[in-house]
Design an enzyme around this catalytic site. Structure first.
Site, short mmCIF file in Angstrom:
data_model
loop_
_atom_site.label_atom_id
_atom_site.label_comp_id
_atom_site.label_asym_id
_atom_site.label_seq_id
_atom_site.Cartn_x
_atom_site.Cartn_y
_atom_site.Cartn_z
CG ASP A 293 -18.88 -39.03 19.32
OD1 ASP A 293 -19.56 -38.07 18.92
OD2 ASP A 293 -18.90 -39.44 20.49
CD GLU A 323 -18.29 -34.26 18.27
OE1 GLU A 323 -19.32 -33.67 18.62
OE2 GLU A 323 -17.84 -35.24 18.91
#
Ligand SMILES: [Ca+2]
Ligand SMILES: [Ca+2]
Ligand SMILES: [Ca+2]
Length: 840
Positions: A293, A323
């Protein structure tokens, strides 16, 4: 994106050299082929297998337990047991890997009043070593991994290294971002220091204390002071403590993400601590990979150290993807080449695919997307390993984009299927977002895109119109007969039965300049059988003729027609896809030859090496580089023409000798190689001006979408294709800046600041006489061309040393303070920078 050196001020002098000695670096035996079909689930919203854990063992009050199935911002009861129970459904799609949103223990509830919300999504972690009790136990996770593995399905965890839950507050009770130029970090003796100078781990990080920050970190309650696990996370000096991010410039990496405590990822304790946390999950649970993330909100130096730490304990086929929320491959690819991540989530694909299927976008945009794939070629990885996706839990679903795209509603289901056809037939590892296969839509992103798969009690979901079904969210949605579910299962079987479509080389064959056909070949180099696939987003059938390497084709998917061979004429029905398979393998041809063009550049701090190959069209080219006759290092392996590999020059000093070697290897194992040399040269001294520096200030930040477009007496290599400009990559106290290389004898240079959509910051063309001025200062929206500007204020106790080199060749030069004996040159990364002068 920040460039860490003045590589843009370097020039390369090329000198091809004949190869007289054996190949120094072994080319890898082709890239490792891994091609999963991912299914992404939010455990809270997928299936409730155990109602006993719905409140996580906490009191019934929703502000304590976080459980309220009628509120889209609270826990709804889904859990790991539910995923175990639904493995048949998941496998029926053809899934080979499940990526779960974070399952670690969260702060159950955050915020107050209208902003109150729960940690149902998993991104507010307090205990990184425990499972969130709402989702189950470690025994449940172990059972899930075991049962999935029995079916050949892998389990990926979603992990966060950027931040923890929002626990820390500031004694000042203010949360605006304070930048490092205004208030630098201070060591325990009160001396300012630049933390980036220590972030590569080569020097001991200064000792800091609670007074080292612009804000004073405090815990609101005594319980908060010990709530995080492992215990090192309770040390408030492990965080940046600079206030909330506005997601631009420095604060994109240093600011708190909506209050979430932003870890000081430049500190070695944080690098080691995060590596240990997640390495332990690999070794204890046997999970197969990570989705990482908020990757772009962590400093680039962090990633190679983290990646190597995880890979040191992980099985060989463990895989990670970051990400990096950006549709610009120039930006996202730096996390693969420099950050050493195996892949990034393919946001550029998402943006292009969405436009193509939902908004009648141009097929040419798809060709442009894949033309940038070489940027991701690095080590043993490449663009083919990127997870591709159509929408997600943050931005919204593909069904939502299609339903809101302004196209004929009668076409929406066809467009949804077309989106999945595009994703499954093109390169990359497709990710299905749970619910997309049931036609979920929704009015937007975030909470509106996180609908329950089970019967929902959430009013905001109950009024959604789903695609391909008359059901509403009032009932369960595990219908294996839903048309999108069936389409995905069929595409999955197609990929499973034809390895070329799963992870073969992809070559663009045709792209219409508006809505219409994008056609491409896929070939598995081991099998050598060519597939020609085409998608059509137009509302009428379209016929195109494409070049191929083969001569006779039969249809394996879709309902088109095709005639011919080496020139294949395809008719693709509206809003659909077709795939044809050649009847015979592609001939290997004669022995390979290879020559090199370049290295050319540098552009944006990197050089481009292009290999020209004859012989087998499926040959690969591995490019290696070395600096100053040091160790050879493999840059990457290109698998198709044009064979391009990029070399990042960040941090290399002027005068460094570069040597490149390209080894071509054909399908019969025959090789040929070539080398060339280049010098990272000092721009010529004296005489006319060689460089223009354009400074640009945006008071609220947001530089990433803006570039500098120049014309006139500039070096042709600095010419960009309108509306693309060169990025403002350098950063100083004024804002961002860009270097422009000038022609010999340059006088007049025109410039515009423009964003990627072609919007000009200031409408009028502006010019500077570079015989008079070498730097200009611009401000957002202000037509004035500043020819000087005030120096920023200097804090007490800070001395700024300015140093000017006529040619701007600062790399290799550094400063050393407070010692009588000279230290080794410390280079660009040791000093903060200002163009024209260098300050430290
Ligand atoms: Ca439950
Ligand atoms: Ca906080
Ligand atoms: Ca950060």
């Amino acid at each position: 994106m920040k460039l860490r050196s003045f590589a843009a001020a370097l020039v390369l002098a090329l000198a091809p050299v004949p190869v007289s000695s054996p190949a120094p670096a072994a080319a890898p035996q082709g890239t490792v082929h891994r091609a999963e079909q991912f299914y992404f689930v939010l455990p809270d919203r997928f299936a409730n297998g155990d109602p006993r854990n719905d409140r996580g063992g906490l009191a019934a009050d929703r502000l304590v337990s976080g459980y309220d199935p009628a509120d889209k911002g609270f826990y709804h009861g889904g859990d790991l047991r539910g995923i175990i129970d639904k493995l048949d459904y998941i496998q029926g799609l053809g899934t080979t890997a499940v990526w779960m949103a974070p399952v670690f223990k969260n702060r159950p509830v955050q915020g107050s009043g209208a902003d109150v919300s729960a940690g149902y999504h998993g991104y507010w972690i307090t205990d990184f070593t425990a499972l969130d009790p709402h989702f189950g136990t470690k025994a449940d996770l172990r059972e899930l991994v075991g049962k999935a593995h029995q079916r050949g399905i892998k389990i990926y965890l979603d992990i966060i290294t950027n931040h923890t839950a929002d626990v820390i507050r500031y004694a000042e009770n203010q949360y605006g971002y304070v930048d490092k130029a205004t208030e630098p970090y201070r060591d325990a003796q009160g001396r300012p220091f630049e933390d980036r100078n220590y972030s590569d781990g080569s020097r001991a990080f200064p000792t800091v204390d609670a007074k080292s920050f612009p804000y004073t970190p405090v815990f609101p309650t005594p319980a908060d002071a010990t709530v995080k696990v492992p215990a090192w996370l309770n040390d408030p000096t492990m965080y940046h403590n600079r206030g909330d991010s506005t997601f631009s410039g420095e604060n994109s990496e240093y600011g708190d993400f909506f209050g979430l405590d932003d870890l000081w990822t430049e500190r070695p304790e944080v690098v080691q601590g995060m590596t240990k946390i997640y390495a332990d999950w690999v070794t204890s649970m046997g999970v197969d990979g990570f989705r990482i993330d908020t990757t772009k909100h962590v400093n680039m130096d962090f990633w190679p150290r983290f990646t190597r730490g995880i890979e040191a304990v992980a099985p060989r086929d463990f895989f990670m993807f970051g990400e990096v929320y950006s549709a610009d491959p120039q930006f996202t690819s730096t996390y693969v080449r420099q950050g050493e991540l195996p892949a990034t989530l393919d946001f550029p694909f998402q943006e292009t695919a969405r436009n193509y299927v939902a908004a009648g976008g141009s097929a040419q945009a798809l060709a442009d997307l894949y033309a940038a794939d070489a940027l991701y070629t690095a080590r043993d990885t490449g663009a083919g390993r990127m997870p591709t996706f159509l929408g997600n839990h943050d931005m919204g679903r593909i069904g939502s984009f299609i339903a809101g795209g302004g196209t004929d509603p009668a076409t929406h289901l066809s467009r949804d299927v077309l989106a999945h056809e595009l994703m499954f037939l093109t390169r990359g590892q497709p990710v299905v977002y749970s619910g997309d296969e049931q036609g979920f839509t929704g009015p937007g992103g975030d909470k509106d895109a996180r609908q329950d798969m089970f019967a929902s009690k959430t009013p905001d979901y109950l009024d959604d119109d789903l695609l391909g079904t008359d059901r509403t969210h009032a009932s369960d949605q595990y219908d294996t007969a839903h048309p999108v579910y069936r389409a995905i299962a069929e595409l999955s079987a197609l990929r499973a039965g034809h390895s070329a479509l799963r992870d073969g080389v992809q070559v663009t064959r045709h792209a219409d300049s508006g809505p219409g056909v994008f056609a491409f070949s896929r070939v598995d180099p081991r099998e050598r059988v060519e597939y020609v696939a085409a998608v059509n987003n137009a509302s009428t059938a379209r016929t195109v003729t494409v070049d191929t390497w083969s001569s006779s084709f039969t249809e394996v998917y879709g309902e088109g027609t095709a005639a011919g061979g080496a020139r294949l004429t395809l008719t693709v029905p509206p809003l659909s896809a077709v795939v044809y398979r050649a009847g015979a393998p592609i001939p290997v041809g004669g022995a390979p030859t290879v020559t090199l063009t370049g290295p050319s550049g540098p552009t944006a701090g990197r050089a481009e090496v292009v290999a020209n190959v004859t012989g087998d069209p499926l040959a690969t080219v591995t490019v290696s580089a070395r600096v100053d006759d040091g160790q050879w290092k493999v840059l990457g392996t290109a698998d198709r023409a044009p064979y391009r590999v990029f070399h990042d020059l960040n941090g290399l000093p002027a005068g460094a000798e570069l040597e490149y070697q390209a080894v071509v290897r054909d399908s019969e194992g025959r090789t040929a190689s070539v080398r060339s040399r280049a010098t990272v040269a000092t721009p010529p001294q004296g005489g006319s001006r060689d460089w223009l520096v354009v400074h640009y200030n945006r008071p609220a930040g947001g530089y990433d979408d803006w570039g500098l477009y120049t014309w006139g007496d500039i070096d042709p290599a600095w010419q960009t294709q309108w509306p693309a400009g060169q990025p403002f990559a350098g950063e100083d106290a004024y804002g961002r800046f860009a270097w422009v290389k000038l022609k010999p004898g340059a006088k007049n240079v025109g410039f515009l600041v423009v964003n990627s959509a072609g919007v000009k910051d200031v409408e009028a063309d502006r010019f500077v006489d570079v015989t008079q001025h070498g730097e200009v200062w611009l401000k957002q929206g202000d037509p004035a061309v500043g020819l000087s500007h005030d120096k920023p204020p200097v804090e007490d106790g800070v001395a700024i040393l300015h140093y000017r080199r006529q040619a701007g060749d600062y790399d290799g030069w550094g400063c050393t303070c407070g010692t009588a004996r000279p230290a080794r040159p410390t280079g660009a990364r040791r000093c903060s920078r200002r163009p024209g002068t260098r300050s430290a």
